[in-house]
Design an enzyme around this catalytic site. Structure first.
Site, PDB file in Angstrom:
ATOM      1  N   ASP A   2      32.505  93.172 118.880  1.00 33.30           N
ATOM      2  CA  ASP A   2      31.521  92.783 119.719  1.00 33.30           C
ATOM      3  C   ASP A   2      31.180  92.581 121.340  1.00 33.30           C
ATOM      4  O   ASP A   2      29.786  92.793 122.007  1.00 33.30           O
ATOM      5  CB  ASP A   2      31.271  90.894 118.744  1.00 33.30           C
ATOM      6  N   SER A  41      38.244  82.288 112.130  1.00 38.34           N
ATOM      7  CA  SER A  41      37.039  82.213 113.052  1.00 38.34           C
ATOM      8  C   SER A  41      35.891  83.382 111.932  1.00 38.34           C
ATOM      9  O   SER A  41      35.954  84.253 111.516  1.00 38.34           O
ATOM     10  CB  SER A  41      37.324  83.475 113.943  1.00 38.34           C
ATOM     11  N   ARG A  44      23.778  92.798 116.466  1.00 33.41           N
ATOM     12  CA  ARG A  44      24.668  92.375 117.511  1.00 33.41           C
ATOM     13  C   ARG A  44      23.373  93.080 118.958  1.00 33.41           C
ATOM     14  O   ARG A  44      23.316  92.659 119.643  1.00 33.41           O
ATOM     15  CB  ARG A  44      26.646  93.745 117.801  1.00 33.41           C
ATOM     16  N   ASP A  68      31.903  76.048 121.141  1.00 29.29           N
ATOM     17  CA  ASP A  68      32.033  77.330 121.920  1.00 29.29           C
ATOM     18  C   ASP A  68      30.757  77.513 123.062  1.00 29.29           C
ATOM     19  O   ASP A  68      30.944  77.753 124.227  1.00 29.29           O
ATOM     20  CB  ASP A  68      32.556  78.199 121.138  1.00 29.29           C
TER      21      ASP A  68
END
Lengths: 412, 412, 412, 412
Positions: free
Chosen positions: B130, B184, B101, B19
């Site tokens: 996110d 995921s 993050r 990705d």
């Protein structure tokens, strides 16, 4: 207590055990007052009828002896409202003792009114939280009631003195009560707590024999058990599809949890009276209820409501632990919490295994979970990802203005 | 994005996977811009060097490829401060993704400054939290940075379109990536999270193959393991007597917890962007740290401080979950929390067994636990039980005044 | 807006002024949609019937024109509940604009349902809070409603362009509206707010001509005026002994306050959309109500309830300011607040003088104030001062244990 | 107090007035102990040297007499930190008495250490808050100190008995002290409080003669006065451009405020010991400081920080009012508050007129106010109004999901 204010008639929270029997006799001896006994079935798992015989033996008139089953009231009016809040004290304690005290005081006060008594008495010591809980509740319900707490008054400060006094005053002393109990126990339908004596060193693990209503997780079944709890407006109402009354529900969950070693807690906590104490708690059904309630809330309760509940909870739990059940602020918080539970209905599936409780499924016709919105797949326009860009830009604005200010200052 | 504001040079959070490789190529294609890659070792447990080869293959100049081990920074500056707060989101979630993050954004921004880039890019979608966390952190650190979130911009809205685009643009597509992943995954040293696809029905239990770093509790050892964690000022510093660095500590606790099936969580949570989502989390070491920290606080932290921490925690956790790590209000709360940890030092003994973590002992030279005060035995005057009577009477006064008022009204 | 989602029929919040007249025409022109107008008498002090003629002139069918007096509803269902909370935003702002927006949205949505409209429209800009308040309220009441905010859509970004568009589209432009207004105004029965243009420099004092419903304190009467407000369950119900409806009450207090220069506020506040803005507010009646409510609470509300209200208030005020009137969390807080007001009944005496409002007396048959307890004189046993010694000793215990620990550490 | 625990040497908070002179003699008489006097200049506005002569007359050795000017310490270390929080108790009270008590206790304890005293004594009664504040502070600083509160111990329960005792023990009784004072006063640099006796009926306005440091607003100048206060890191540091020390600042603001009738408050408040009491407070300088601090925060403090401060403030104020200045939780909150003040620097312009203080201008090189963002004019791209649409849509999502759920249920 000066004679002028000495009680004439006292309602005593009477368990039928040695300590409250001594208190009963002491009240008669010290104050020459009439004693009314109140013995409640809170689900502590003891026969209560023997308390009647003991009270009679100590000279209580039959009409002054009250033995009442309050289990449904306890769970419906105290335990369930508290669990709607997901209340835990100091992160872990499910408040099993705290929540029973106001109920007992309510009954003591009502009996005092009914029998014309001017005082109530309880067997809690001067070092613990329970004296506070009993008395705050009593004063909140009947502001002029007298409260007698013999452990704060008398000088029977050792086990030996206590036994001597009992024998000198014709209070029967069972043989197995002559020595010190290795620890002290409180029990009701929600939990068993043990503390003191052998448990006083918080560095030492609690010995196995302390645990009374849960099996050692290592001895629990090697295969998990799955259960389904149905909720309505925040309260559990059915187990594996079968409707149960509040007390039936907690009884059944205690049995299930106890069998799987669920709900043991070894905790050092901060008492309201200021010192830290160590308690061993067993709350099998309550532990399951907390997990179940969180599970059903997770799909039926809006995030705004849920987060507000989380913020209010520590204060709510503190109020209950400290003894302020019957206070305007607890009632205000309850109103807010209850307001949030209107749609907290549905079913959760829980896995019980070797002391753990895990929510593994939840569903409801009130669910706020929208697969259409959350899906990784095409969502047919339910959600426009571009909106998120604006959402972030606006939320970032104040942080950017801060950063610009700081840069400006730095660049001088 | 209009040409005038198109980025010239972009720092991309690059994992080396398909990705972000497509994103890399898309940035080059769409904007004709230079790309700098940042690949962080957060403890996700993957080889990172292959990311270098892939980036080179996609035409990134060697000096523009950055592979950095940030594990110690992650645990020391982000995970440990958060655990001082006993932070849990919505009662249960240990914030494993949320806390990573801001660290990544900090590095992206620093690299942008160093390399003269005017933008950063990330691979988070427009439906999740996110994107918010990446971008709020970036804007807070560098107010004029551009942020590119291709998932919100492009029209590659299905797996098929994505693969077609990749093939049309010479992005190598590994065979096992052609189909849809069944769910995921995000991973770092604190946790693994799994969501989406097969997990989208919250009524259905998560399949076993979802779990990646913890054994099934039923497959965990049949005998418990006891460990001792040493704490200093609120942070774990030694395990079974052996000093460990922050990342070493979390690595070791992950190994221990994983082996005992500790730290699995199946949760439906409220996202900041408004919908509910279901996640499967595995936080073995973090679950142990939470229990350990509560244990050491229970004897070293004053009740007033502890309760204030409990009241502040939900807001603190919400801030981290929502992406406000770099905000004045998170820093204010951190200042309060850190202020409380000065004496949170000592040792806890924990029992790991079949997914459960229980504190079974705790000791410290900073302990506030006073056996002298709490004891059921004679306490040599440490505590005067008669004080409790005054304490209760004064605390009851306002409740009595309320009850008197209510009686007065009732009696007319 | 793509044609597929273009509105067919829109309910417009229509003031009759130039800006919303342009919006009206623009909706017809841009979307070819039918427009229903809603014009509310919120007590803004303007004739509303002219709005009917203007709407007709712009081609609105008579049955699509709605002019409604919502003053009683506004005060009874929005203003009074808010004042029960003593709500102030950022310490000072009485939320006069914020509280009117959800009421308007409620009517827009109801009209949309009644007339079969699929959209609503408002005249708030994209920089302010009002757009958020209108739209969150609308979505909360009707999740699939379309909301059209022309100021965010069109390119009429200057006064000149706007006037040109109006003239090109036969919207009558009054002569005095050709130039820029020196500032922007919002008014309703609770307040007048002014902002923008000449007020944009927060270092400069607001010019006198900005103030619209309060006299300059220096021009106010040189002698104070005393008034008495009667409260029932937290709401003001009588003025100087005369019963008044909610809107009558606020109208009367506005007149009184305005005459004495009460309720002016010059504030820089943090908008929900992230920037700071400066507003000049005039809230004469509201300022009196806040002081009056605090006065009556001071004798009728228990300390525990009062302090909890104080802790909840900032969140409650923020929710209203941000536009979350119709949210579960605001309703939860309202439930808590309303729960506290049962006995907030009685009378306060207030002194109005040169912009100040001071409570100089308060009395109630619900009073919790007990002269018997507080008196410096002999209190006939109402309060035993020796209880205070115990109260202090117990409250001090945890602080003493802390101090002992710290001494121990220091002494090594 | 049993002989064994009777104090040997006592540090007395001594004002030089009749009451503390009687206490001084009573300590000598009752306990035969040595007395050390501590007389602090807190800015109460009285000559302190006469206290020396009186103490000597009562037999105190010169080296045991301590008269100390603590004004700078008081304002710098207690008043200013508190004002950083915008602390008000029960919405209105500026905590003028509360904040002075821990300072006095700190000095008493330090003197006890220095002189080898084993006890301290104060003249606060058993009904008020001050006893709690003195004693909690003392115990927090010196856990084993004895505290003597003669008003809780002796039986001098009427003015007559007190005067008789004084005369019988050679304590000089000034002629004007023979009768009852019409009310009781406490004063320091921050405020004067008056309570009791003629003020005990909260329905009756306070008589004019109660006010001591503020003129009647009606007698204040007919023209307003404008002042400018410079702030650094949350504290006022200059007045009209002139740098002032903390105590100089408060002194100057008191003079200004007093002249304009600023800072009078007639309040019924909830005491920590449970009853409500009525106080008349005059806090001229403090009232100006609160308004000034809010003004400078309004442009320099981020909204997130400001709202968090607002949420923490009631708890912080309660802690100070209740006497918990020296507690871990107050220190935690202080750490959070102080963390927020780093950039709270700049200047505010205030208008003083007839008891009102209004901020009419504020400016700072740290300002977060951005005219570029807020302007009604073209903003050159600083803010994209279309972002607001996304912001609202995302914030509305959870409310829309709720509304959809509720519709679904209604439609059955």
């Amino acid at each position: 207590m000066p004679a002028a204010t000495a009680p004439k008639k006292v309602v005593l929270a009477y368990s039928g055990g040695l300590d409250t029997s001594i208190i009963l006799k002491w009240l008669q001896t010290e104050y020459g007052c009439e004693v009314v006994t109140f013995t409640a079935d809170l689900g502590q798992g003891e026969e209560l009828e023997p308390a009647r015989a003991k009270a009679e033996l100590l000279g209580i008139a039959p009409e002054n002896i009250n033995i009442v089953d309050v289990r449904e009231e306890f769970v419906r009016d105290f335990v369930f409202p508290m669990f709607r809040a997901n209340a835990v004290y100091e992160g872990l304690y499910l408040l099993g003792t705290s929540i029973a005290r106001p109920l007992i005081s309510k009954h003591l006060v009502e009996l005092a009114r009914k029998t014309g008594a001017d005082a109530i008495a309880h067997g809690a010591t001067g070092k613990g939280n329970d004296q506070v809980r009993f008395e705050l509740a009593a004063y909140a319900l009947e502001p002029d009631i007298k409260v007698i707490a013999p452990w704060r008054e008398w000088d029977l400060t050792s086990r030996t003195k206590l036994i001597e006094w009992a024998e000198a005053h014709q209070v029967p002393v069972p043989k197995d009560k002559r020595g010190e109990a290795p620890f002290s126990v409180d029990a009701n339908l929600l939990h068993t707590s043990s503390e003191g004596k052998v448990l006083e060193d918080p560095a030492e693990a609690a010995p196995d024999y302390v645990y009374q209503r849960t099996v050692d997780p290592e001895a629990a079944p090697d295969t998990p058990e799955f259960i389904e709890i149905g909720y309505e407006k925040g309260d559990p109402v059915s187990l594996n599809g079968k409707p149960l009354s509040p007390a039936q529900m907690l009884t059944a969950l205690n049995e299930l949890g106890g069998r799987h070693g669920v709900g043991r807690l070894d905790l050092v906590e901060g008492r309201y009276v200021g010192m830290k104490s160590r308690g061993i708690y067993e709350t099998p059904g309550g532990t399951i209820m907390l997990e179940g309630h969180r599970g059903i809330e997770s799909i039926t309760l809006d995030r705004g409501a849920a987060h507000l509940k989380d913020e209010l909870m520590p204060k709510y739990a503190e109020l209950i632990y400290f003894g302020y059940w019957f206070s305007p602020e607890r009632e205000m918080l309850q109103a807010a919490i209850d307001r949030s539970q209107e749609h907290v209905s549905g079913t959760v599936r829980l896995k019980l295994y070797k002391s753990s409780v895990a929510c593994v499924g939840r569903w409801s016709d009130r669910s706020l979970y929208s697969e259409a919105h959350v899906t990784f797949e095409e969502d047919a326009g339910a959600y426009d990802q571009k909106d998120a860009a604006g959402f972030i830009k606006i939320n970032a604005l104040r942080l950017r203005l801060l950063a610009m200010r700081n840069k400006r200052l730095k660049d001088g």
